[in-house]
Design a protein around this motif. Structure first.
Motif, PDB file in Angstrom:
ATOM      1  N   SER A  31      45.163 -60.152 -12.986  1.00  0.00           N
ATOM      2  CA  SER A  31      45.492 -61.157 -11.979  1.00  0.00           C
ATOM      3  C   SER A  31      44.288 -61.544 -11.127  1.00  0.00           C
ATOM      4  CB  SER A  31      46.603 -60.647 -11.057  1.00  0.00           C
ATOM      5  OG  SER A  31      46.136 -59.552 -10.271  1.00  0.00           O
ATOM      6  N   LEU A  32      43.149 -60.925 -11.376  1.00  0.00           N
ATOM      7  CA  LEU A  32      41.981 -61.094 -10.521  1.00  0.00           C
ATOM      8  C   LEU A  32      40.950 -62.056 -11.103  1.00  0.00           C
ATOM      9  CD1 LEU A  32      41.432 -57.351  -9.627  1.00  0.00           C
ATOM     10  CD2 LEU A  32      42.388 -59.105  -8.132  1.00  0.00           C
ATOM     11  N   ASN A  33      40.424 -62.907 -10.252  1.00  0.00           N
ATOM     12  CA  ASN A  33      39.230 -63.673 -10.594  1.00  0.00           C
ATOM     13  C   ASN A  33      38.023 -62.768 -10.383  1.00  0.00           C
ATOM     14  OD1 ASN A  33      40.617 -66.153 -11.102  1.00  0.00           O
ATOM     15  ND2 ASN A  33      40.837 -66.413  -8.899  1.00  0.00           N
ATOM     16  N   MET A  34      37.070 -62.826 -11.308  1.00  0.00           N
ATOM     17  CA  MET A  34      35.968 -61.851 -11.289  1.00  0.00           C
ATOM     18  C   MET A  34      34.615 -62.548 -11.283  1.00  0.00           C
ATOM     19  SD  MET A  34      37.544 -58.940 -11.369  1.00  0.00           S
ATOM     20  CE  MET A  34      36.138 -57.862 -11.705  1.00  0.00           C
ATOM     21  N   GLY A  35      33.621 -61.836 -10.777  1.00  0.00           N
ATOM     22  CA  GLY A  35      32.277 -62.398 -10.767  1.00  0.00           C
ATOM     23  C   GLY A  35      31.220 -61.326 -10.941  1.00  0.00           C
ATOM     24  N   TRP A  36      30.066 -61.778 -11.366  1.00  0.00           N
ATOM     25  CA  TRP A  36      28.853 -60.954 -11.400  1.00  0.00           C
ATOM     26  C   TRP A  36      27.864 -61.558 -10.406  1.00  0.00           C
ATOM     27  CZ3 TRP A  36      28.278 -56.382 -13.755  1.00  0.00           C
ATOM     28  CH2 TRP A  36      29.104 -56.055 -14.837  1.00  0.00           C
ATOM     29  N   PHE A  37      27.288 -60.710  -9.600  1.00  0.00           N
ATOM     30  CA  PHE A  37      26.248 -61.109  -8.654  1.00  0.00           C
ATOM     31  C   PHE A  37      25.029 -60.216  -8.892  1.00  0.00           C
ATOM     32  CE2 PHE A  37      28.395 -63.936  -5.601  1.00  0.00           C
ATOM     33  CZ  PHE A  37      29.709 -63.795  -6.025  1.00  0.00           C
ATOM     34  N   ARG A  38      23.891 -60.643  -8.390  1.00  0.00           N
ATOM     35  CA  ARG A  38      22.711 -59.797  -8.475  1.00  0.00           C
ATOM     36  C   ARG A  38      21.905 -59.919  -7.188  1.00  0.00           C
ATOM     37  NH1 ARG A  38      19.456 -63.226 -13.133  1.00  0.00           N
ATOM     38  NH2 ARG A  38      18.801 -64.972 -11.806  1.00  0.00           N
ATOM     39  N   GLN A  39      21.126 -58.886  -6.945  1.00  0.00           N
ATOM     40  CA  GLN A  39      20.287 -58.881  -5.749  1.00  0.00           C
ATOM     41  C   GLN A  39      18.934 -58.286  -6.091  1.00  0.00           C
ATOM     42  OE1 GLN A  39      22.078 -57.007  -2.311  1.00  0.00           O
ATOM     43  NE2 GLN A  39      20.776 -58.177  -0.938  1.00  0.00           N
ATOM     44  N   ALA A  40      17.905 -59.079  -5.893  1.00  0.00           N
ATOM     45  CA  ALA A  40      16.538 -58.622  -6.100  1.00  0.00           C
ATOM     46  C   ALA A  40      15.997 -58.102  -4.767  1.00  0.00           C
ATOM     47  CB  ALA A  40      15.681 -59.766  -6.620  1.00  0.00           C
ATOM     48  N   PRO A  41      15.001 -57.239  -4.802  1.00  0.00           N
ATOM     49  CA  PRO A  41      14.442 -56.696  -3.561  1.00  0.00           C
ATOM     50  C   PRO A  41      13.990 -57.808  -2.614  1.00  0.00           C
ATOM     51  CG  PRO A  41      13.608 -55.476  -5.430  1.00  0.00           C
ATOM     52  CD  PRO A  41      14.368 -56.639  -5.980  1.00  0.00           C
ATOM     53  N   GLY A  42      14.428 -57.725  -1.377  1.00  0.00           N
ATOM     54  CA  GLY A  42      14.033 -58.697  -0.372  1.00  0.00           C
ATOM     55  C   GLY A  42      14.732 -60.032  -0.458  1.00  0.00           C
ATOM     56  N   LYS A  43      15.711 -60.145  -1.350  1.00  0.00           N
ATOM     57  CA  LYS A  43      16.412 -61.420  -1.513  1.00  0.00           C
ATOM     58  C   LYS A  43      17.899 -61.236  -1.251  1.00  0.00           C
ATOM     59  CE  LYS A  43      13.229 -63.569  -4.778  1.00  0.00           C
ATOM     60  NZ  LYS A  43      13.115 -64.302  -6.076  1.00  0.00           N
ATOM     61  N   ASP A  44      18.554 -62.363  -0.987  1.00  0.00           N
ATOM     62  CA  ASP A  44      19.998 -62.326  -0.785  1.00  0.00           C
ATOM     63  C   ASP A  44      20.710 -62.097  -2.117  1.00  0.00           C
ATOM     64  OD1 ASP A  44      19.930 -65.018   1.672  1.00  0.00           O
ATOM     65  OD2 ASP A  44      19.691 -62.840   1.916  1.00  0.00           O
ATOM     66  N   ARG A  45      21.921 -61.603  -2.006  1.00  0.00           N
ATOM     67  CA  ARG A  45      22.759 -61.450  -3.193  1.00  0.00           C
ATOM     68  C   ARG A  45      23.115 -62.841  -3.701  1.00  0.00           C
ATOM     69  NH1 ARG A  45      27.214 -56.802  -3.025  1.00  0.00           N
ATOM     70  NH2 ARG A  45      25.299 -55.785  -2.326  1.00  0.00           N
ATOM     71  N   THR A  91      15.444 -59.539 -12.987  1.00  0.00           N
ATOM     72  CA  THR A  91      15.441 -58.188 -12.442  1.00  0.00           C
ATOM     73  C   THR A  91      16.223 -58.120 -11.137  1.00  0.00           C
ATOM     74  OG1 THR A  91      13.351 -57.581 -13.475  1.00  0.00           O
ATOM     75  CG2 THR A  91      13.957 -56.366 -11.493  1.00  0.00           C
ATOM     76  N   GLY A  92      17.012 -57.061 -11.003  1.00  0.00           N
ATOM     77  CA  GLY A  92      17.768 -56.856  -9.775  1.00  0.00           C
ATOM     78  C   GLY A  92      18.900 -55.879  -9.993  1.00  0.00           C
ATOM     79  N   VAL A  93      19.638 -55.637  -8.942  1.00  0.00           N
ATOM     80  CA  VAL A  93      20.856 -54.835  -9.045  1.00  0.00           C
ATOM     81  C   VAL A  93      22.009 -55.804  -9.307  1.00  0.00           C
ATOM     82  CG1 VAL A  93      22.417 -53.234  -7.905  1.00  0.00           C
ATOM     83  CG2 VAL A  93      19.942 -53.087  -7.495  1.00  0.00           C
TER      84      VAL A  93
END
Length: 122
Positions: A31-45, A91-93
């Motif tokens: 039932s959930l809408n899903m997403g992938w995000f990433r965050q590099a050092p010193g940058k916004d998600r 590259t990022g988390v």
């Protein structure tokens, strides 16, 4: 409540591929809408990709279109991100996230995983 656990990150050379997985538990995943995000050092998600609850609609950031593919398995309660032709700027988390309401590309999601590190070397 929803628990999200990402896996599949690692170190890869430019041009290589990785597949990220996100295992979900708790509230009905289907039932959930899903997403992938990433965050590099010193940058916004930032938004990378998203998929609606039944997989009928998929969304991609311009920077990954044609290289990344998102898909889900509502039977296995899993979300995936296939990443091909990886670049150092990827590259990022990477975070898996779930939103209870309408799909959005903003980080206004209700549940987040702990993240998995992706490092792309030259």
């Amino acid at each position: 409540q929803v628990q999200l656990v990402e896996s599949g990150g690692g170190l890869v050379q430019a041009g290589g591929s990785l597949r990220l997985s996100c295992a979900a538990s708790g509230r009905t995943f289907g039932s959930l809408n899903m997403g992938w995000f990433r965050q590099a050092p010193g940058k916004d998600r930032e938004f990378v990709s998203g998929i609606n609850w039944n997989g009928a609609s998929r969304y991609y950031a311009d920077s990954v279109k044609g290289r990344f593919a998102i898909f889900r398995d509502n039977v296995k309660n899993a979300l995936y991100l296939q990443m091909n032709s990886l670049k150092p700027e990827d590259t990022g988390v990477y975070y898996c996230a779930a939103v209870l309401g309408q799909f959005t590309t903003t980080p206004r999601y209700d549940y987040w995983g702990q993240g998995t590190q992706v490092t792309v070397s030259l």
